[in-house]
Design a protein around this motif. Structure first.
Motif, mmCIF file in Angstrom:
data_model
loop_
_atom_site.group_PDB
_atom_site.id
_atom_site.type_symbol
_atom_site.label_atom_id
_atom_site.label_comp_id
_atom_site.label_asym_id
_atom_site.label_seq_id
_atom_site.Cartn_x
_atom_site.Cartn_y
_atom_site.Cartn_z
ATOM 1 N N ARG A 18 0.839 -1.209 0.000
ATOM 2 C CA ARG A 18 0.000 0.000 0.000
ATOM 3 C C ARG A 18 0.868 1.251 0.000
ATOM 4 N N TRP A 19 0.563 2.162 -0.844
ATOM 5 C CA TRP A 19 1.160 3.498 -0.768
ATOM 6 C C TRP A 19 0.176 4.483 -1.375
ATOM 7 N N SER A 20 0.469 5.748 -1.330
ATOM 8 C CA SER A 20 -0.499 6.771 -1.716
ATOM 9 C C SER A 20 -0.066 7.493 -2.992
ATOM 10 N N ARG A 22 -0.442 9.698 -6.507
ATOM 11 C CA ARG A 22 -1.264 10.810 -7.002
ATOM 12 C C ARG A 22 -1.640 10.576 -8.468
ATOM 13 N N ASN A 77 -4.877 19.154 -3.782
ATOM 14 C CA ASN A 77 -5.392 17.787 -3.914
ATOM 15 C C ASN A 77 -6.248 17.642 -5.182
ATOM 16 N N TRP A 80 -4.696 16.539 -8.740
ATOM 17 C CA TRP A 80 -4.455 15.141 -9.139
ATOM 18 C C TRP A 80 -5.678 14.253 -8.897
ATOM 19 N N HIS A 129 -5.581 6.967 -1.955
ATOM 20 C CA HIS A 129 -4.843 8.111 -1.412
ATOM 21 C C HIS A 129 -5.821 8.890 -0.526
ATOM 22 N N GLN A 130 -5.539 8.856 0.772
ATOM 23 C CA GLN A 130 -6.406 9.540 1.726
ATOM 24 C C GLN A 130 -6.007 11.013 1.802
ATOM 25 N N MET A 131 -7.020 11.867 2.011
ATOM 26 C CA MET A 131 -6.757 13.315 2.076
ATOM 27 C C MET A 131 -7.483 13.956 3.250
ATOM 28 N N GLY A 132 -6.714 14.703 4.034
ATOM 29 C CA GLY A 132 -7.325 15.548 5.060
ATOM 30 C C GLY A 132 -7.538 16.954 4.526
ATOM 31 N N GLY A 133 -6.957 17.228 3.380
ATOM 32 C CA GLY A 133 -7.000 18.578 2.812
ATOM 33 C C GLY A 133 -8.277 18.834 2.034
ATOM 34 N N THR A 153 -12.070 12.575 6.155
ATOM 35 C CA THR A 153 -11.131 12.526 5.027
ATOM 36 C C THR A 153 -11.908 12.346 3.721
ATOM 37 N N ARG A 178 10.039 6.453 0.241
ATOM 38 C CA ARG A 178 9.109 6.430 1.384
ATOM 39 C C ARG A 178 9.910 6.315 2.678
ATOM 40 N N ARG A 180 9.929 6.277 7.136
ATOM 41 C CA ARG A 180 9.211 6.090 8.389
ATOM 42 C C ARG A 180 10.154 6.298 9.566
HETATM 43 C C1 LIG Z 1 -5.564 11.196 7.473
HETATM 44 C C2 LIG Z 1 -4.664 11.433 6.282
HETATM 45 C C3 LIG Z 1 -4.704 12.657 5.635
HETATM 46 C C4 LIG Z 1 -3.908 12.869 4.500
HETATM 47 N N1 LIG Z 1 -4.044 14.044 3.806
HETATM 48 C C5 LIG Z 1 -3.407 14.181 2.606
HETATM 49 C C6 LIG Z 1 -3.700 15.284 1.773
HETATM 50 O O1 LIG Z 1 -4.528 16.149 2.070
HETATM 51 N N2 LIG Z 1 -3.019 15.367 0.596
HETATM 52 C C7 LIG Z 1 -2.108 14.423 0.199
HETATM 53 O O2 LIG Z 1 -1.558 14.542 -0.902
HETATM 54 N N3 LIG Z 1 -1.849 13.347 0.961
HETATM 55 C C8 LIG Z 1 -2.478 13.196 2.151
HETATM 56 N N4 LIG Z 1 -2.272 12.061 2.904
HETATM 57 C C9 LIG Z 1 -1.315 11.031 2.444
HETATM 58 C C10 LIG Z 1 -0.061 11.046 3.288
HETATM 59 O O3 LIG Z 1 0.725 12.157 2.948
HETATM 60 C C11 LIG Z 1 0.695 9.704 3.092
HETATM 61 O O4 LIG Z 1 -0.083 8.652 3.584
HETATM 62 C C12 LIG Z 1 2.048 9.718 3.804
HETATM 63 O O5 LIG Z 1 2.911 10.667 3.223
HETATM 64 C C13 LIG Z 1 2.727 8.366 3.754
HETATM 65 O O6 LIG Z 1 2.887 7.944 2.431
HETATM 66 P P1 LIG Z 1 2.329 6.530 1.938
HETATM 67 O O7 LIG Z 1 0.826 6.543 2.195
HETATM 68 O O8 LIG Z 1 2.639 6.484 0.474
HETATM 69 O O9 LIG Z 1 3.002 5.460 2.736
HETATM 70 C C14 LIG Z 1 -3.026 11.840 4.045
HETATM 71 C C15 LIG Z 1 -3.000 10.612 4.719
HETATM 72 C C16 LIG Z 1 -3.814 10.400 5.809
HETATM 73 C C17 LIG Z 1 -3.794 9.037 6.472
#
Ligand SMILES: Cc1cc2nc3c(=O)[nH]c(=O)nc-3n(C[C@H](O)[C@H](O)[C@H](O)COP(=O)(O)O)c2cc1C
Length: 205
Positions: A18-20, A22, A77, A80, A129-133, A153, A178, A180
């Protein structure tokens, strides 16, 4: 693109992969897979089995709904996330159903359910890809989220695409390493800040 976690100890394949991203492909998500990820969320644990979560789905082909959810995202956000085939607004019930008093762990439980969703998605070859923004109050108003429920989110869900499909400014972040914290920074024993002896000579760097 794959970006597996470089772990010190083996972990479950769907957690490591899993990774996030864009970069999302416009390829639609199969209905069965979408139902599967939601079913995974359904079976998450929760305090008192309250299941204090709700998901508002917006598929790209449902243009008005999708544009409404896209519209609450911050610009960085939206740029993408507009390519993702599915956006999901995650919402937590922050009050106990019975008493109506604050449920301190409502958001935690939503997070657990969403982790189930995300890991199940990974196991099916999907990316998230989760976003709080995003603008919480705009989302609340647009989707009629009731009092006592908190938009937390927005999750982009779909198939990842080549980083080359991203605007140039975003490509670097897509391929960056990545990182940690080591376990020593957050696994303690006895006193806050003192790393657990479990970690000694474990090579967790
Ligand atoms: C609750 C939460 C909010 C996040 N908000 C944003 C966001 O607004 N924009 C964004 O590009 N990534 C966002 N992310 C993604 C994180 O930046 C990302 O999970 C973190 O950098 C680790 O990278 P990975 O998920 O690839 O392991 C969010 C992740 C979480 C869990």
């Amino acid at each position: 693109m794959e970006k597996p976690a470089e772990t010190n100890t083996p972990i479950h394949d769907s957690l490591a992969r899993r990774w996030s991203p864009r970069a999302f492909s416009e390829r639609p998500v199969e209905r069965e897979k979408l139902l599967s990820v939601l079913e995974a969320a359904r079976w998450a644990p929760s305090s008192r089995n309250e299941q204090p979560w709700a998901y508002l789905l917006a598929a790209r082909e449902d243009i008005a709904n999708f544009d409404a959810l896209l519209g609450v995202l911050v610009d960085s956000n939206r740029v993408w996330a507009q390519k993702a085939p599915i956006l999901i607004l995650t919402v937590a019930h922050t009050r106990w159903q019975k008493e109506g008093t604050p449920n301190r762990v409502g958001i935690y439980d939503l997070g657990q359910a969403t982790t189930n969703l995300v890991v199940q998605a990974t196991s099916l070859g999907l990316s998230t890809h989760q976003m709080g923004g995003f603008n919480v109050e705009a989302a609340r108003a647009r989707f009629h989220v009731p009092e006592g429920w908190e938009p937390v989110t927005v999750v982009a869900l779909g198939y990842s695409a080549d980083p080359e499909t991203l605007p140039e400014a975003l490509r670097g972040r897509e391929i960056e390493k990545r990182r940690r914290k080591p376990l020593e920074e957050f696994v303690f024993s006895g006193t806050w800040g003192i790393p657990s002896p479990l970690l000694e000579s474990n090579g967790n760097k």
